[in-house]
Design a protein around this motif. Structure first.
Motif, PDB file in Angstrom:
ATOM      1  N   LYS A   1       0.685  -1.173   0.111  1.00  0.00           N
ATOM      2  CA  LYS A   1      -0.052  -0.117  -0.052  1.00  0.00           C
ATOM      3  C   LYS A   1       0.744   1.276   0.149  1.00  0.00           C
ATOM      4  O   LYS A   1       0.464   2.218  -0.778  1.00  0.00           O
ATOM      5  CB  LYS A   1      -1.010  -0.099   1.236  1.00  0.00           C
ATOM      6  CG  LYS A   1      -2.067  -0.842   0.950  1.00  0.00           C
ATOM      7  CD  LYS A   1      -3.134  -0.792   2.058  1.00  0.00           C
ATOM      8  CE  LYS A   1      -2.777   0.000   3.474  1.00  0.00           C
ATOM      9  NZ  LYS A   1      -3.768  -0.091   4.291  1.00  0.00           N
ATOM     10  N   VAL A   2       1.775   1.482   0.807  1.00  0.00           N
ATOM     11  CA  VAL A   2       2.811   2.474   1.071  1.00  0.00           C
ATOM     12  C   VAL A   2       3.371   2.578  -0.534  1.00  0.00           C
ATOM     13  O   VAL A   2       3.541   3.719  -1.083  1.00  0.00           O
ATOM     14  CB  VAL A   2       3.858   2.121   2.074  1.00  0.00           C
ATOM     15  CG1 VAL A   2       4.858   3.229   2.033  1.00  0.00           C
ATOM     16  CG2 VAL A   2       2.889   2.395   3.493  1.00  0.00           C
ATOM     17  N   PHE A   3       3.980   1.581  -0.987  1.00  0.00           N
ATOM     18  CA  PHE A   3       4.644   1.389  -2.452  1.00  0.00           C
ATOM     19  C   PHE A   3       3.777   2.271  -3.497  1.00  0.00           C
ATOM     20  O   PHE A   3       3.981   2.802  -4.214  1.00  0.00           O
ATOM     21  CB  PHE A   3       5.231   0.289  -2.687  1.00  0.00           C
ATOM     22  CG  PHE A   3       6.063   0.197  -4.145  1.00  0.00           C
ATOM     23  CD1 PHE A   3       6.947   0.689  -4.303  1.00  0.00           C
ATOM     24  CD2 PHE A   3       5.161  -0.429  -5.255  1.00  0.00           C
ATOM     25  CE1 PHE A   3       7.651   0.987  -5.639  1.00  0.00           C
ATOM     26  CE2 PHE A   3       5.651  -0.311  -6.580  1.00  0.00           C
ATOM     27  CZ  PHE A   3       6.961   0.236  -6.736  1.00  0.00           C
ATOM     28  N   ILE A   4       2.536   1.751  -3.403  1.00  0.00           N
ATOM     29  CA  ILE A   4       1.646   2.095  -4.393  1.00  0.00           C
ATOM     30  C   ILE A   4       1.371   3.281  -4.294  1.00  0.00           C
ATOM     31  O   ILE A   4       1.080   4.372  -5.176  1.00  0.00           O
ATOM     32  CB  ILE A   4       0.417   1.210  -4.583  1.00  0.00           C
ATOM     33  CG1 ILE A   4       0.734  -0.083  -4.966  1.00  0.00           C
ATOM     34  CG2 ILE A   4      -0.674   1.881  -5.312  1.00  0.00           C
ATOM     35  CD1 ILE A   4      -0.451  -1.338  -4.868  1.00  0.00           C
ATOM     36  N   SER A   5       1.072   4.084  -3.278  1.00  0.00           N
ATOM     37  CA  SER A   5       0.953   5.424  -2.651  1.00  0.00           C
ATOM     38  C   SER A   5       1.998   6.335  -2.868  1.00  0.00           C
ATOM     39  O   SER A   5       1.720   7.360  -3.658  1.00  0.00           O
ATOM     40  CB  SER A   5       0.620   5.364  -1.173  1.00  0.00           C
ATOM     41  OG  SER A   5       0.688   6.976  -0.781  1.00  0.00           O
ATOM     42  N   CYS A   6       3.096   5.975  -2.573  1.00  0.00           N
ATOM     43  CA  CYS A   6       4.406   6.560  -3.287  1.00  0.00           C
ATOM     44  C   CYS A   6       4.484   6.719  -4.709  1.00  0.00           C
ATOM     45  O   CYS A   6       4.842   7.834  -5.325  1.00  0.00           O
ATOM     46  CB  CYS A   6       5.506   6.011  -2.744  1.00  0.00           C
ATOM     47  SG  CYS A   6       5.807   6.322  -0.806  1.00  0.00           S
ATOM     48  N   LEU A   7       4.235   5.734  -5.437  1.00  0.00           N
ATOM     49  CA  LEU A   7       4.257   5.909  -6.794  1.00  0.00           C
ATOM     50  C   LEU A   7       3.057   6.670  -7.431  1.00  0.00           C
ATOM     51  O   LEU A   7       3.478   7.474  -8.355  1.00  0.00           O
ATOM     52  CB  LEU A   7       4.189   4.211  -7.253  1.00  0.00           C
ATOM     53  CG  LEU A   7       4.206   3.844  -8.776  1.00  0.00           C
ATOM     54  CD1 LEU A   7       5.554   4.155  -9.249  1.00  0.00           C
ATOM     55  CD2 LEU A   7       3.912   2.351  -9.144  1.00  0.00           C
ATOM     56  N   ALA A   8       2.079   6.550  -6.893  1.00  0.00           N
ATOM     57  CA  ALA A   8       0.836   7.414  -7.387  1.00  0.00           C
ATOM     58  C   ALA A   8       1.167   8.844  -7.306  1.00  0.00           C
ATOM     59  O   ALA A   8       1.053   9.821  -7.976  1.00  0.00           O
ATOM     60  CB  ALA A   8      -0.346   6.932  -6.734  1.00  0.00           C
ATOM     61  N   SER A   9       1.747   9.137  -5.966  1.00  0.00           N
ATOM     62  CA  SER A   9       2.016  10.582  -5.421  1.00  0.00           C
ATOM     63  C   SER A   9       3.104  11.155  -6.519  1.00  0.00           C
ATOM     64  O   SER A   9       3.149  12.342  -7.115  1.00  0.00           O
ATOM     65  CB  SER A   9       2.672  10.561  -4.033  1.00  0.00           C
ATOM     66  OG  SER A   9       3.020  12.098  -3.801  1.00  0.00           O
ATOM     67  N   THR A  10       4.240  10.112  -6.746  1.00  0.00           N
ATOM     68  CA  THR A  10       5.115  10.651  -7.386  1.00  0.00           C
ATOM     69  C   THR A  10       4.904  11.083  -8.988  1.00  0.00           C
ATOM     70  O   THR A  10       5.155  11.845  -9.630  1.00  0.00           O
ATOM     71  CB  THR A  10       6.320   9.642  -7.391  1.00  0.00           C
ATOM     72  OG1 THR A  10       6.831   9.518  -6.146  1.00  0.00           O
ATOM     73  CG2 THR A  10       7.708  10.080  -8.305  1.00  0.00           C
TER      74      THR A  10
END
Length: 72
Positions: free
Chosen positions: A53-62
């Motif tokens: 979840k954290v990885f997907i969130s960082c990817l989407a934010s970036t």
């Protein structure tokens, strides 16, 4: 009519069965034995789900930041 409150996408849970299947297949691939069965601890699945979840969130934010910089 009663308004429904939706959870933010960041709080969405990933299917644990999917995570378990991916982990088991990767462990079998790394072990070099497709017939060998692996078990995955419940706490490990929870940790992997949170990390994902954290990885997907960082990817989407970036990706959002990059799009805003390029005005797309």
């Amino acid at each position: 009519m009663e308004a429904q409150i939706e959870k933010p996408e960041a709080d969405a849970e990933l299917p644990r069965a999917l995570i378990r299947r991916i982990v088991k297949s990767k462990l079998a691939l790394l072990a070099g034995d497709d017939a060998k069965e692996f078990s995955v601890n419940k706490d490990a699945l929870t940790a992997l789900a949170e990390c994902t979840k954290v990885f997907i969130s960082c990817l989407a934010s970036t990706s959002n930041d990059i799009c805003q910089e390029k005005r797309r």
